[in-house]
Scaffold this motif. Structure first.
Motif, PDB file in Angstrom:
ATOM      1  N   THR A  27       9.560  16.053  -3.079  1.00 40.12           N
ATOM      2  CA  THR A  27       8.608  17.100  -2.633  1.00 40.12           C
ATOM      3  C   THR A  27       7.621  16.595  -1.581  1.00 40.12           C
ATOM      4  OG1 THR A  27       7.580  16.656  -4.746  1.00 40.12           O
ATOM      5  CG2 THR A  27       8.578  18.795  -4.497  1.00 40.12           C
ATOM      6  N   GLU A  28       7.707  15.304  -1.233  1.00 38.51           N
ATOM      7  CA  GLU A  28       6.897  14.802  -0.110  1.00 38.51           C
ATOM      8  C   GLU A  28       7.570  15.103   1.239  1.00 38.51           C
ATOM      9  OE1 GLU A  28       6.299  10.648  -0.978  1.00 38.51           O
ATOM     10  OE2 GLU A  28       5.301  11.106  -2.863  1.00 38.51           O
ATOM     11  N   CYS A  29       8.788  15.695   1.192  1.00 40.94           N
ATOM     12  CA  CYS A  29       9.487  16.041   2.443  1.00 40.94           C
ATOM     13  C   CYS A  29       8.899  17.320   3.040  1.00 40.94           C
ATOM     14  CB  CYS A  29      10.971  16.282   2.164  1.00 40.94           C
ATOM     15  SG  CYS A  29      11.879  14.816   1.669  1.00 40.94           S
ATOM     16  N   VAL A  75      -1.066  11.958  -7.519  1.00 40.05           N
ATOM     17  CA  VAL A  75      -1.255  10.609  -8.091  1.00 40.05           C
ATOM     18  C   VAL A  75      -1.219   9.496  -7.018  1.00 40.05           C
ATOM     19  CG1 VAL A  75       1.191  10.344  -8.709  1.00 40.05           C
ATOM     20  CG2 VAL A  75      -0.564   9.193 -10.088  1.00 40.05           C
ATOM     21  N   ASN A  76      -0.600   9.766  -5.854  1.00 39.37           N
ATOM     22  CA  ASN A  76      -0.535   8.757  -4.777  1.00 39.37           C
ATOM     23  C   ASN A  76      -1.876   8.659  -4.034  1.00 39.37           C
ATOM     24  OD1 ASN A  76       2.194   9.328  -5.459  1.00 39.37           O
ATOM     25  ND2 ASN A  76       2.877   8.543  -3.478  1.00 39.37           N
ATOM     26  N   THR A  77      -2.907   8.232  -4.745  1.00 41.95           N
ATOM     27  CA  THR A  77      -4.249   8.076  -4.167  1.00 41.95           C
ATOM     28  C   THR A  77      -4.945   6.921  -4.868  1.00 41.95           C
ATOM     29  OG1 THR A  77      -4.841   9.824  -5.740  1.00 41.95           O
ATOM     30  CG2 THR A  77      -4.821  10.452  -3.414  1.00 41.95           C
ATOM     31  N   GLY A 127       0.820  -1.217   0.000  1.00 39.39           N
ATOM     32  CA  GLY A 127       0.000   0.000   0.000  1.00 39.39           C
ATOM     33  C   GLY A 127       0.846   1.254   0.000  1.00 39.39           C
ATOM     34  N   CYS A 128       0.318   2.317   0.586  1.00 35.11           N
ATOM     35  CA  CYS A 128       1.028   3.599   0.627  1.00 35.11           C
ATOM     36  C   CYS A 128       0.337   4.451   1.681  1.00 35.11           C
ATOM     37  CB  CYS A 128       0.958   4.269  -0.739  1.00 35.11           C
ATOM     38  SG  CYS A 128       1.464   6.002  -0.731  1.00 35.11           S
ATOM     39  N   SER A 129       1.116   5.025   2.607  1.00 38.72           N
ATOM     40  CA  SER A 129       0.499   5.794   3.694  1.00 38.72           C
ATOM     41  C   SER A 129      -0.258   7.016   3.166  1.00 38.72           C
ATOM     42  CB  SER A 129       1.562   6.230   4.707  1.00 38.72           C
ATOM     43  OG  SER A 129       2.505   7.074   4.099  1.00 38.72           O
ATOM     44  N   LEU A 130       0.208   7.583   2.067  1.00 35.40           N
ATOM     45  CA  LEU A 130      -0.498   8.751   1.500  1.00 35.40           C
ATOM     46  C   LEU A 130      -1.836   8.303   0.936  1.00 35.40           C
ATOM     47  CD1 LEU A 130       2.257  10.774  -0.411  1.00 35.40           C
ATOM     48  CD2 LEU A 130       0.859  11.547   1.509  1.00 35.40           C
ATOM     49  N   THR A 136       0.574  11.968   5.059  1.00 34.19           N
ATOM     50  CA  THR A 136       2.036  12.105   4.976  1.00 34.19           C
ATOM     51  C   THR A 136       2.624  10.796   4.446  1.00 34.19           C
ATOM     52  OG1 THR A 136       2.341  11.298   7.240  1.00 34.19           O
ATOM     53  CG2 THR A 136       2.260  13.701   6.944  1.00 34.19           C
ATOM     54  N   CYS A 137       3.808  10.905   3.883  1.00 29.51           N
ATOM     55  CA  CYS A 137       4.539   9.703   3.469  1.00 29.51           C
ATOM     56  C   CYS A 137       5.391   9.269   4.659  1.00 29.51           C
ATOM     57  CB  CYS A 137       5.413  10.009   2.257  1.00 29.51           C
ATOM     58  SG  CYS A 137       6.687   8.770   2.045  1.00 29.51           S
ATOM     59  N   ILE A 138       5.242   8.017   5.071  1.00 27.54           N
ATOM     60  CA  ILE A 138       5.971   7.540   6.256  1.00 27.54           C
ATOM     61  C   ILE A 138       7.485   7.505   6.043  1.00 27.54           C
ATOM     62  CG2 ILE A 138       4.133   6.211   7.385  1.00 27.54           C
ATOM     63  CD1 ILE A 138       5.322   3.709   5.910  1.00 27.54           C
ATOM     64  N   VAL A 139       7.916   7.562   4.800  1.00 30.24           N
ATOM     65  CA  VAL A 139       9.360   7.588   4.520  1.00 30.24           C
ATOM     66  C   VAL A 139       9.862   9.034   4.545  1.00 30.24           C
ATOM     67  CG1 VAL A 139      11.107   7.129   2.746  1.00 30.24           C
ATOM     68  CG2 VAL A 139       9.252   5.499   3.118  1.00 30.24           C
ATOM     69  N   HIS A 140       9.236   9.889   3.775  1.00 30.99           N
ATOM     70  CA  HIS A 140       9.751  11.255   3.606  1.00 30.99           C
ATOM     71  C   HIS A 140       9.540  12.138   4.832  1.00 30.99           C
ATOM     72  CE1 HIS A 140       9.644   9.751  -0.562  1.00 30.99           C
ATOM     73  NE2 HIS A 140      10.801  10.399  -0.602  1.00 30.99           N
ATOM     74  N   ILE A 186      13.614   3.212   4.345  1.00 30.83           N
ATOM     75  CA  ILE A 186      13.025   2.167   3.497  1.00 30.83           C
ATOM     76  C   ILE A 186      11.506   2.263   3.501  1.00 30.83           C
ATOM     77  CG2 ILE A 186      12.648  -0.350   3.417  1.00 30.83           C
ATOM     78  CD1 ILE A 186      15.553  -0.723   4.023  1.00 30.83           C
ATOM     79  N   CYS A 187      10.907   2.132   2.334  1.00 33.62           N
ATOM     80  CA  CYS A 187       9.439   2.070   2.268  1.00 33.62           C
ATOM     81  C   CYS A 187       9.039   0.605   2.419  1.00 33.62           C
ATOM     82  CB  CYS A 187       8.929   2.620   0.941  1.00 33.62           C
ATOM     83  SG  CYS A 187       7.140   2.383   0.787  1.00 33.62           S
ATOM     84  N   PRO A 188       8.381   0.255   3.532  1.00 33.30           N
ATOM     85  CA  PRO A 188       8.043  -1.157   3.758  1.00 33.30           C
ATOM     86  C   PRO A 188       7.045  -1.692   2.735  1.00 33.30           C
ATOM     87  CG  PRO A 188       6.992   0.257   5.408  1.00 33.30           C
ATOM     88  CD  PRO A 188       7.887   1.140   4.588  1.00 33.30           C
TER      89      PRO A 188
HETATM   90 FE1  SF4 Z   1       3.836   5.815  -0.365  1.00 32.42          FE
HETATM   91 FE2  SF4 Z   1       5.881   7.002   0.812  1.00 32.42          FE
HETATM   92 FE3  SF4 Z   1       6.078   4.456   0.146  1.00 32.42          FE
HETATM   93 FE4  SF4 Z   1       6.054   6.383  -1.743  1.00 32.42          FE
HETATM   94  S1  SF4 Z   1       7.604   6.026  -0.200  1.00 32.42           S
HETATM   95  S2  SF4 Z   1       4.905   4.443  -1.767  1.00 32.42           S
HETATM   96  S3  SF4 Z   1       4.630   7.839  -0.827  1.00 32.42           S
HETATM   97  S4  SF4 Z   1       4.666   5.295   1.651  1.00 32.42           S
END
Ligand code: SF4
Ligand code: 13P
Length: 320
Positions: free
Chosen positions: A229-231, A144-146, A116-119, A201-205, A287-289
């Motif tokens: 730009t997610e920072c 686009v992250n939706t 998935g993706c936190s955003l 928010t993005c859990i990585v950035h 790292i993005c899990p």
């Molecule tokens: Fe989503 Fe952040 Fe992972 Fe990109 S890095 S896929 S924005 S959680």
């Protein structure tokens, strides 16, 4: 998969090693990948499939089996142009959905449907409807992250590269920008329009700090700092470039600098290190899990068993 040493496997391991050696992999480290990459590449031809890998994917995926690697939207656009029957998307769910929206007649598979993706998960289509009620005069611009459902309730879908241009071209003076609160803050600094943010928010950035950048600049005075730009705005303010992953690739390609700090997921530095072995990439590794749920094993299973297929309702497709 059982590792049977054969000439073919040794040859494949050498092919992988010619790329991964820049990440300090030994030939032995590459051997366990070889049976997978051989079988995946064979099945890919048999099934007329194309493999897309986001820039954050593991190096053995990008350099072992991917037909294309790149940013989230660019990949889907590229896949649309191919004559493949099947797309295997090595990325996260919203990216595979985007590929399906752009190529509705192709079968789109994601090797792990829990990637998935936190955003993307921060907002639902119901939330968008509520926001529209609360701000009836505002336009809705969505990153686009939706999910496809959230995109369908939006006026325009954007990438990090074109968000500002789209906001400026919207007829409304107030813009609801979804779902990334930091990207919204970064954009608000560049436009006279009122930006109404969401709290995604993005859990990585979100983990990067301006102090980290100061520390790296202290150690490497000539370093170029590239931030996604997610920072947070205070991180972006200290960067030489703020953009998406394709912007970062382009910057490195066109720069004469020797050392770069990539303020993003660490797969990006690995990807570029192989491409630019004479440049140095220093990373405050994050790292993005979700991205890292994808591996050679589940890609092979995905191709063999046609799983997990992405379905998007026809009336939800809204990208072009
Ligand atoms: Fe989503 Fe952040 Fe992972 Fe990109 S890095 S896929 S924005 S959680
Ligand atoms: P890009 O679209 O810039 O590749 O970024 C996708 C993403 O998920 C960033 O975290």
């Amino acid at each position: 998969m059982q590792l049977q040493f054969s000439k073919e496997i040794n040859k494949e391991a050498k092919r992988l090693h010619s790329k991964l050696k820049y990440l300090n992999y030994s030939l032995n480290d590459c051997l366990p990948f070889a049976p997978f990459t051989l079988e995946i590449n064979r099945l890919k031809l048999e099934k007329n499939a194309v493999i897309l890998a986001h820039n954050y994917q593991r190096a053995e995926i990008i350099y072992g089996i991917a037909d294309y690697h790149g940013d989230s939207l660019g990949l889907s656009r590229q896949a649309k142009e191919t004559g493949a029957d099947t797309i295997v998307f090595c990325g996260v769910h919203f990216m595979a959905e985007t590929a399906k929206i752009l190529s509705p007649k192709k079968k789109v598979l994601i090797p792990d449907h829990k990637a998935g993706c936190s955003l993307s998960e921060s907002i639902t289509s119901q939330d968008v409807l509520q926001l529209r009620k609360k701000y009836p005069h505002a336009g809705v611009v969505t990153y686009v992250n939706t999910s496809a459902e959230v995109k369908a309730e939006s006026d325009v879908v954007c990438t990090s590269a074109n968000a500002l241009k789209i906001i400026e071209e919207m007829p409304q003076k107030e813009i609801i920008f979804l779902p990334d609160t930091f990207m919204a803050q970064n954009l608000a600094k560049k436009t006279a329009k009122k930006i109404i943010p969401w709290h995604g928010t993005c859990i990585v950035h979100e983990t990067f700090s301006p102090e980290q950048i100061d520390a790296y600049r202290g150690t490497y005075p000539d370093i170029k700092v590239l931030a996604h730009t997610e920072c947070k705005p205070e991180v972006v303010a200290k960067a030489d470039l703020a953009g998406g992953t394709s912007d970062m690739s382009r910057y490195v390609q066109n720069s004469s600098a020797g050392t770069f700090m990539l303020v993003t997921e660490c797969g990006m530095s690995d990807m570029l290190q192989v491409q630019f072995p004479h440049k140095k990439f220093v990373v405050p590794c994050a790292i993005c899990p979700h991205m890292k749920k994808i591996n050679l094993e589940n890609i092979l299973a995905s191709l063999k068993e046609d799983k997990y297929e992405i379905i998007v309702e026809e009336n939800v497709g809204c990208l072009n």
